[in-house]
Structures are given as C-alpha cells and as structure tokens.
Design an enzyme around this catalytic site. Sequence first.
Site, PDB file in Angstrom:
ATOM      1  CG  ASP A 348      -1.839   1.151   1.324  1.00 51.94           C
ATOM      2  OD1 ASP A 348      -2.727   1.242   0.466  1.00 51.94           O
ATOM      3  OD2 ASP A 348      -1.669   1.982   2.237  1.00 51.94           O
ATOM      4  CD  GLU A 377      -2.207   1.870  -3.572  1.00 53.14           C
ATOM      5  OE1 GLU A 377      -3.307   2.162  -4.057  1.00 53.14           O
ATOM      6  OE2 GLU A 377      -1.908   2.070  -2.377  1.00 53.14           O
TER       7      GLU A 377
END
Length: 652
Positions: A348, A377
């Site tokens: 994340d 990400e």
Amino acid sequence: MSVPKDSNSNIDYGDLSVTGGVSVFSEQFDEDFYYEGQDLGLTYTNKWSKFRLWAPTASEAFIMLYEDWNSPSGKKVQMQRDAKGTWIAQIEGEMAGMYYTYLVRIGSQWNEAIDPYAKAVGVNGDRGAIINLSETHPERWTENKPHYGNATDAIIYELHVRDYTIHSGSGVQNRGKYLGLAEKGTRGSNGITTGLDHIQELGVTHVQLLPIFDFATESVDETRLDEPQYNWGYDPKNYNVPEGSYSTNPYLPEVRIREFKQMIQTLHDEGLRVIMDVVYNHVYNGYLIHFTKLVPGYYLRYTADRQFSNGSGCGNDVASERKMMRKFIIDSILHWVKEYHIDGFRFDLMGLMDKETMNEIRKRLDEIDPSIITIGEGWVMETALAQEKRANQHHAVEMPRIAQFNDGFRDAVKGDIFVFDRKGFVSGGKSLESSVKKGIVAGIHYNDELRSFAAEPCQTVNFVECHDNHTLWDKIELSNVGESDDLRRAMCRLASSMVLTSQGIPFIHAGQEFYRSKGGKDNSYNLGDPVNQLDWERAAEHREGTAFMRRLIKLRKEHPGFRMMEADSIRNHLFFEEAPEQAVAFTIRDHANGEPEKHLYVIHYAGRDAVEVKLPNLGSWHLLFGEECVEMLTDQTIKVDGIGTVVLACRH
C-alpha cells in the site's frame, strides 16, 4: 503512568545521557544501535520464554505479565540492558496461556505497549499472547504451492474477506470469516456457484486479500462483533498477527492463526496462490502506536520541525529508511512467508517507502522463493524523504521485479477517477489511444512516443478497478448518463478485455465480472456491508458477465503471446496496426513467447457504428474471441459492429 498524547509536544524523547548524547533523530543513532539479531520479541519453549526488546532510549524496562487479555493488574519482571540498545529477560517454566506487554521509562515518562514483534495477541490486540505457534497448524499444513511460471502469468483477483461471503445469498456457512473463504461447494439460492468455487471457476491464479493483519480497535472492535462495524483495514496495529474479527473466536489467540492458515491451505489445495495487502507506509495512530511508546521519535518520519510527515494523509508516514524500521518490515514480511506460506505482497502507498527497503525485500524473498510476487502502489507523493530515495514510479527502473499499478492505463480506459463524469476510451473519450497503447505494452520504453515507467513487463500491473475509487460499473454509469445498461455493460466488458489482452500483470477486482456496484460510493472503506458486500443476486442476474470473464482468462492462459516476459520481446513482436477512430489494433507476431498461433490480431473498438478495418497481410485469419462483434471476416478485412474486443489468429 503517563502515555504519549495526541501531540508531539507531549512526547518525551528520552534523556540523552542514556544514549551517550546521541539523539534518536540522528543518523548516528542508527549506526550505534542497529541490532542484527533474529531474536527480537518472544522466543517460546515449554520450559522457558525469552524476551528481547529494542529500546535504546529507555532507562528502565520491564515485562508485564497478565493472566488474561483484560486482567486489571499484572506481574512486573525486570529486563536487563544488553547489546545495541536491547533489553532481555528469561522466565522459566511453561508460560503458554499468559499475556504480556512491555513497560519502559523514557525520560520522565512511563509507557506501556504491546511487543511490536508479537506473533499472537489477545482480543483487540492490546496485549501479546504467549502460545506455541507449532500447535496452530491445521490438520493438513504443507509447503506445496500451486505451480505457476513467471510474474506475467499471474492473474490477480482482489477481495476483502468479509465482503466476499457476508451476503445472505452467498450460501456460505461462516459468512465474513477466514473459514467462509475456505468453504467449497457453496451455491446461491438460485443455484449459481459462489465463494471459493466461483474464484476457481474464473481461472485466476492469485487471490489478493485486503489487509488481514490485526488492525485498529477504532476501526473494528473485536469485542462488539454483534454490532454493525466495517472497515477495509488500512489501519495497522499489530503487523505480525491475523485480524481477529475474521475468526470465529477473537478471544482465543490461537483461533485466528489456525483459521487463517486453514484458509491459506485450502486456497493452495484449490490451485490458488495468496497475495497479502500490507501497509508498511503508515500506522493508525502515530502517537499511541507501540513504536512511539517504546522508542519515541524513531520509527516514524518527521519534518524539520519534528512534526509527523503526512504524505499518506493518515496522520503519519513510517520511516522505512531507518535501519531498525527496515529490519522490522523485512522481518515481518519473512514471518508471513515462513509461518503462513504467503505467496505475494501488495504494498500500500509504496511510493512513500524507500527504494533500498523494497529492493532488500525482493532480495530476501528471492532467497526463499523467487516466484513470490511483489506489487505496489508507486504513486508519486510528498513525504519527508529525499525524492531520489522514494520507491515510486519515477524510480521503477531501479527496482527490478517489483511491479507498480498502472494508473495511466486505468484512467485512459475508463476515464479519470477523480473527474467523475470524464469519459475513458471505452465510453468514447477522445485522444486516449496513445495512453491506451502505453498500457498494452506494459508501460515499457516501446519507442520514443510510447514509454512509461517500467523497464520490463513484470513491473506493470494493468487494472481498471480495485477496492479504491468507483467500481468500473459505477464510473461508467456516472460518465455515461442517459446510455442504456446494455451499452454500459459492453463498455465494462471492453475494459476487462483490454486488461487481459495487454502485456504485464492483469488485475481484477472481485465482482468486476458481474458489474459490481457500490451504489456510486467512491471511498467505501467504512460504509458497511450494504455498500461493500458482493451481491450474489447480482451475480446470478449477470451470469453472462462471469462467463465472459472466464473466457477472457482462458484466452490469456492459452495464448502466451499476451504474457511476454521481456521488453525486447514486446518491441520485436508486438506491432500497432492501422485502426479507425475510437479503435486500437495490434498484432503479436511470429510465435511470440512460444505462442502456438503464428500471429495474433487484436482490435479494441469503442465506436457505435459498424466499421470495416483492413487486416495486415500475414495469412489466413480465423476468429478466437469476440464473435458477437464481428459482422464479416475475410483474410483482408474485418467488419466490427458493437463495443468490444475481437481477437483473431493466423497459423500460416
């Protein structure tokens, strides 16, 4: 006993005399107090339990022993200072069944906190639990993993444990639980396949789970599970323990561990690998997290004026670049691999982490199993870390075999996610063909015009829907007011086709196959079951969508030309062809990547009117996929009618 409040001005960072005058904020602190050992936390045997805590700024340290998760008072056991800022203690005898925390004196403050390295916890994760981890294995617990080849062979299916089975029509007994995802043979009230069988029938290779580590009590209180509560779980509390709300009994520390392992084993037995969504970029509460209580000022990132850096938007950023934080992250990753047989990790907000940590993770995973997948990400975000050190898309080339989500392709296909009414390629958006082509070639440097962030195709995850933002259906509905649902469904199918026929790693969100809707909500992290649950009645209504996705996945798996492993292969074998307005066409030539067909031809068409397209003069073409959109086909011409994707093959 005082504890850190919600302000950095109330935190005591310790007496410098304890650390020989070295500030916790300095680089010298890392040099002086980096501990290499692998025995941090609890080491358990049935004859003794050893504890090692890293707390260089503490002037005193104790273990607090409790008989239960909520016992009002405990027994204090003094720890002794040891190497590199660590504290140690050994307690003789059988300690299984007890709970523990650490109590440290930092300057004038006494702080009590759970062990950051705790591998088992009581309900809500406020105290570590002493258990024998070897007794948490399910009846069948093997290290055999489903076979798959390269990263570009992966087809990832993202889901939330609770969302996937909580619907009353799921046919699952343990709805919303780890065990619910492990149930086989489930059917909806209308006879459709649901749950695990649905995933298996789709043909995906990897299941990606939204956070399943123990997250904040403020997000989901494990003592109030009979009340409506919901959260995605991006609120880290205990990084090395499964979340208790997905177990059948969060009060017994071993239950969540055993049931999570049972789920993993069952998924492996059914040919599915498991990717864990990990959140090492921030914590839920930077002031009250165990890190800050035990070594204030160290584990989180600070601005020049000693305020928390907040690139995450969650109140703090983890200082992954600091040696002991990097060690913690790597130790945590390896714990999930060794203890739980996890097959991959999705990082994340990886763009807030540092490159050195990410590359070290990849190196350590390769030493265990090179097939473990790493994706993240890599958004370009601000944080109190030098730009050149950030693990974002700008530096993807410097992080080999770590894939990054391709937001450029996502926005080109379905429309800008932050401009709700903006159309994408599939709904008639203009001047998007170049951005689409960049995604088709997996974001590599294809030529001077088509280049993005990736060096190799294994560094790109192509997607059009995930848990964040609007679902594909909701985005298309918002950006195509007045259109028929039949037309919108065609747009959705085209978008999915574009993902699964592109180079790189394809990624699907659970329910995308049957046009999942969240009622137009774009950030549903805490909006509850009515918004987030997979609607199995909708799945029954749109069986054709699921059948279409199955065919798409089968097409990709049967044709390695869509799964090239090297950028040079893409440059040498993939050619963009002449195409009319609102269309992109390309060929994959000369048995690329062992493709059984000599050539493949793909056209993505978003126009409303039938159109004739000249085919490349490569031989005799036959239809592989998309027959519903083909009005006429010869060796020289194809007439396409309807929004969709057509795939042709040429054997000679």
